[in-house]
Design an enzyme around this catalytic site. Structure first.
Site, PDB file in Angstrom:
ATOM      1  CB  SER A 108      26.466  67.587  82.344  1.00  0.00           C
ATOM      2  OG  SER A 108      25.248  67.947  82.925  1.00  0.00           O
TER       3      SER A 108
ATOM      4  NE  ARG B 229      17.054  69.994  86.080  1.00  0.00           N
ATOM      5  CZ  ARG B 229      16.594  69.809  87.308  1.00  0.00           C
ATOM      6  NH1 ARG B 229      16.369  68.598  87.758  1.00  0.00           N
ATOM      7  NH2 ARG B 229      16.371  70.827  88.109  1.00  0.00           N
TER       8      ARG B 229
ATOM      9  CB  VAL C  95      19.282  60.482  82.947  1.00  0.00           C
ATOM     10  CG1 VAL C  95      19.526  59.032  82.615  1.00  0.00           C
ATOM     11  CG2 VAL C  95      19.263  61.320  81.669  1.00  0.00           C
ATOM     12  CD  GLU C  96      21.280  65.927  83.716  1.00  0.00           C
ATOM     13  OE1 GLU C  96      20.587  66.939  83.515  1.00  0.00           O
ATOM     14  OE2 GLU C  96      22.453  65.825  83.350  1.00  0.00           O
ATOM     15  N   GLY C  97      16.555  63.373  86.806  1.00  0.00           N
ATOM     16  CA  GLY C  97      15.202  63.615  87.284  1.00  0.00           C
ATOM     17  C   GLY C  97      14.211  63.118  86.260  1.00  0.00           C
TER      18      GLY C  97
END
Length: 821
Positions: free
Chosen positions: A223, A387, A509-511
């Site tokens: 990723s 994402r 995670v990731e926002g």
């Protein structure tokens, strides 16, 4: 004299205007005006309509003169720009009508591409385009990898043992490196597998269905991280050195972005780099403090984001260069790898890291000198694609596991002599699980089709990250409710407890989902996906009345068109919309277009009334985000039905998921109008009166709940990403064996029940009942053996784990003897 003529002219004008003979003309012209508004007519068409009106009512010369002046101004671009558009632009700028965009916001907005999200935002989506997107299958090589190495490593990994050891075995680590699991996205010319986004997603989904730590460990290097950044932005020397090493696991990467004081707000980043010269070469001295960095504790190379300063302007790019990304070997002096975090007890490697006066050559910056100051752009562009793959795949695989296991458990677990899946109280959550499994797979395939084709949809990836992780949380909660005691009793037999614990991680995670929903999806989408807003903002910032004029009047036409579309489609409930299909799903396409017009118009209303304050109205933007996300899911569901060949048996899933999506849209619109002020109360009332949809019926829910309780091809298609062990000593293998045996012997069991009801047999111990049934000729001896075997498997499958006091304490302390081989 002139005044007298003017009055006579107006008297004659109003006389003709109000005469009975003009009624038909006004009706015709009104119809034309509605059509012009509905289809978005151009200025010159409206001008012709005005001229026809003037002729039809014998307008006086003075009226002609005024009208021609106004029409001339609006139809001559130079005049319109200076006499109309420039004053409007100046007023909007003075009132700060449109939101100001910071440097980091602009980079995020410009990252990636717009895709189907722009269609949904338009108010008049091209339904043919939405329904005709690529829906690629995997290549033979990719399928071979999934059916070979992926299945094999799933067999190697036992999720219970991983959680007890807090790590994988050496055999697993070696196999992951050998088969290039950490280099799935690295091109073949650099020694990687070069998998497509669709294949990458399918691998992560299957690994996640087996073990959350396994899915996480493989997804992170594939990723957002060093490999992804190097592929797109690295220098030739960086690619040639690092990519082959990363592909075979010789180097293990991590990427350090999050800080104690800066999570999603990268502008608050304190990690810093300072340019200096040493021995005639340019170097960078770094200091950082990062946390929540996955794989950092075992990484050999750190991807690092920091703010770069060049006090002496050595690089010629100014003092404050901006966010920059670099690659730093973990053994570089000054690098400190911290102790491990413990995220919900899920044993993937995650820890803080610090750097104290770490010195790296300029060549370590990703992209070299050209990459200096471009780190935020790199991150946003890579995140816009990544994402959309990893976390949605994780949620899809997890939801399909819940569907398969809960469906099987609902058949073999009995209360009052009846499978619990027959109780309506169980059917309700089981239907949600089944529906979620169907639509998450639809969205996964649809999104990856776009990614395979080169799209980098930043807004879409944010939508599905938020929605997928939230729907998986709903599914695992429902699964835990269905399993009851079997869901909460920890042990190697428990399939849901560990995924249940891991659920908040994906949401965080990731926002974090709260941020993604309220700020990114609509906050970014309102500017990026809207056909004109970004151009208007840029025109105002540049002071260009020409650019503003071109965008503003198209925007006006866009608003008028959507207003009339929502009125007309509201009256007809979307039935005027031409659909790309002629089957049972055509009504859903029509309603989707109706929703889009409603959404687009009120998005413009919100922008017009709130202006730059809109992004601070997170309760509103969150509801807009929900509507947009569910429109996207509807698109994916309808595309899946077509791509799967319009299978009649799948219609129950299509109907349930589409109805569910429209009900969620309805709920969001009502919440939106409730919070936009009292003036919107009539609109809320009308929205309730003419609703987009309501929740699926209990009958329909019962049908899809039943579908995942029946072994066969359809159940397999609903859960294609799940790894199913063949070993009956494993939890899912044991459950599947019992489910199959109980389902296959169900007709025999029905004969027994029928005989009991008729009084031919009497209830008693199972072995005695079967003996008497054979003697009475109700069943054969072979059928009796099959029933006994099925009952044995059933009883075994519903058992839960227990531990001695010693093992219970050792397990809590993660001591080796608690790990079962």
């Amino acid at each position: 004299m002139i005044d007298t003529l003017f009055e006579l002219g107006l008297d004659q004008f109003w006389g003709v205007l109000l005469s009975p003979s003009a009624s038909l003309l006004w009706l015709a012209l009104g119809l034309v005006a509605v059509l012009f508004s509905y289809f978005g007519a151009y200025f010159y068409m409206w001008s012709l309509l005005v001229l026809v009106c003037l002729c039809g009512v014998a307008a006086p010369s003075v009226m002609w003169m005024v009208s021609l002046i106004i029409l001339g101004i609006f139809n001559v671009p130079f005049l319109r720009q200076h006499l109309v558009s420039f004053p409007i632009m100046s007023l909007m700028n003075a009132l700060k009508f449109l939101p100001k965009i910071s440097v980091t916001e602009r980079t995020a907005i410009e990252a990636g591409t717009v895709w189907m999200d722009a269609e949904l935002f338009s108010g008049n989506p091209d339904l043919v385009r939405l329904s005709d997107q690529a829906y690629p299958d995997l290549s033979e090589e990719e399928r071979a990898f999934i059916n070979g190495p992926v299945d094999y490593v799933c067999r190697l990994v036992n999720d219970w043992n991983v959680h007890q050891r807090r790590d994988f075995s050496k055999e697993v680590w070696d196999y992951l490196k050998k088969e290039k699991f950490f280099g799935m996205i690295i091109p073949k010319e650099y020694g990687g597998l070069g998998l497509s986004p669709s294949a990458n997603s399918a691998v992560i989904a299957k690994l996640s269905s087996r073990s959350s730590p396994l899915g996480i460990t493989v997804m992170v290097p594939n990723s957002l991280g060093p490999a992804e950044l190097l592929i797109h932005y690295g220098t030739k020397q960086q690619k040639d050195y690092y990519l082959p090493r990363l592909a075979i696991g010789k180097d293990l990467p991590c990427f350090a972005l999050t800080e104690p004081q800066a999570g999603s707000d990268a502008g608050s980043m304190t990690s810093s780099g300072t340019v200096f010269e040493k021995n005639g070469e340019t170097w960078v001295r770094l200091n950082w403090k990062k946390r929540y960095i996955t794989l950092a504790s075992i990484s050999t190379v750190l991807g690092m984001a920091f703010k770069l300063r060049d006090p002496e302007n050595i690089l010629g790019k100014g003092v404050n260069v901006g966010i920059t990304c670099a690659l730093i070997p973990a053994k570089t002096p000054g690098v400190v790898i911290g102790q491990r975090h413990d995220p919900m007890g899920v044993p993937f490697f995650n820890c803080p890291t610090e750097g104290h006066d770490v010195e790296i050559p300029l060549a370590s910056i990703i992209g070299g000198i050209d990459g200096v100051g471009k780190g935020w752009k790199m991150l946003m562009e890579c995140l816009s694609a990544g994402r959309g793959i990893s976390l949605p795949a994780n949620a899809t695989g997890g939801t399909q596991l819940v569907a398969r296991a809960a469906g099987a458990y609902s058949v073999i677990r009995k209360q009052f002599g009846i499978s619990i899946g027959k109780f309506e109280g169980i059917e309700e959550p089981l239907a949600r699980i089944a529906g979620n499994a169907y639509m998450l797979e639809a969205g996964r395939r649809y999104t990856n089709g776009g990614l395979d084709g080169g799209a980098k949809p930043a807004v879409v990836s944010a939508m599905i990250k938020y929605l997928y992780t939230d729907l998986f949380r709903e599914s695992i909660n429902d699964g835990m409710d269905i399993l009851g005691g079997a869901g909460i009793s920890m042990g190697p037999r428990n399939l849901f407890a560990n995924p249940y614990k891991a659920t908040p991680i994906a949401i965080t995670v990731e926002g974090a989902n709260i941020l993604t929903r309220t700020l990114i999806v609509f906050g970014q989408g309102a500017i990026r996906c809207h056909p004109y807003v970004l151009e208007e903002v840029e025109a105002i910032e540049a002071g260009s009345s020409k650019r503003f004029d071109r965008a503003f009047w198209k925007h006006v036409k866009h608003v008028i068109r959507n207003l009339f579309r929502l009125i007309v489609l509201g009256f007809t409930r979307g039935r005027l919309v031409k659909t790309p299909v002629d089957n049972e799903t055509s009504r859903y396409y029509q309603k989707l277009s109706w929703v889009s017009s409603h959404f687009a118009f009120f998005a413009d209303v919100a922008l017009a009334t709130l202006g730059g304050n809109l992004k601070r109205k997170e309760k509103l933007t969150g509801r807009f985000a929900d509507i947009m996300s569910w429109m996207y899911m509807l698109t994916a569901i309808l595309r899946r039905y077509e791509a799967d060949g319009c299978k009649k048996e799948d219609l129950i899933f299509v109907h349930w998921t589409c109805q569910y999506a429209f009900a969620k849209i309805q709920e969001s619109f009502e919440g939106l109008f409730s919070n936009m002020g009292k003036l919107y109360a009539p609109i809320r009332f009308l929205t309730r009166l003419n609703a987009f949809g309501s929740m699926p019926s209990d009958e329909l829910g019962g049908k899809i709940a039943h579908a995942i309780q029946v072994p066969g091809e359809q159940r397999d298609r609903i859960t294609p990403c799940v790894f199913i062990p063949q070993n009956p000593d494993e939890a899912l293998g044991r459950l599947e064996r019992a489910f199959k045996a109980v389902s296959e012997t169900a007709p025999i069991s029905k004969r027994l029940l029928k005989a009991i009801k008729k009084g031919v047999l009497s209830k008693g111990r199972p072995d005695m009942l079967l003996k008497h049934a054979v003697e009475a000729g109700v069943i054969t001896a072979a059928e009796s053996e099959r029933l006994l075997s099925a009952e044995k498997y059933r009883r075994d499958a519903i058992q839960v784990d227990d531990f001695s006091q010693e093992d219970f304490i050792r397990r809590a302390l993660h001591l080796p003897s608690a790990v079962k081989k």
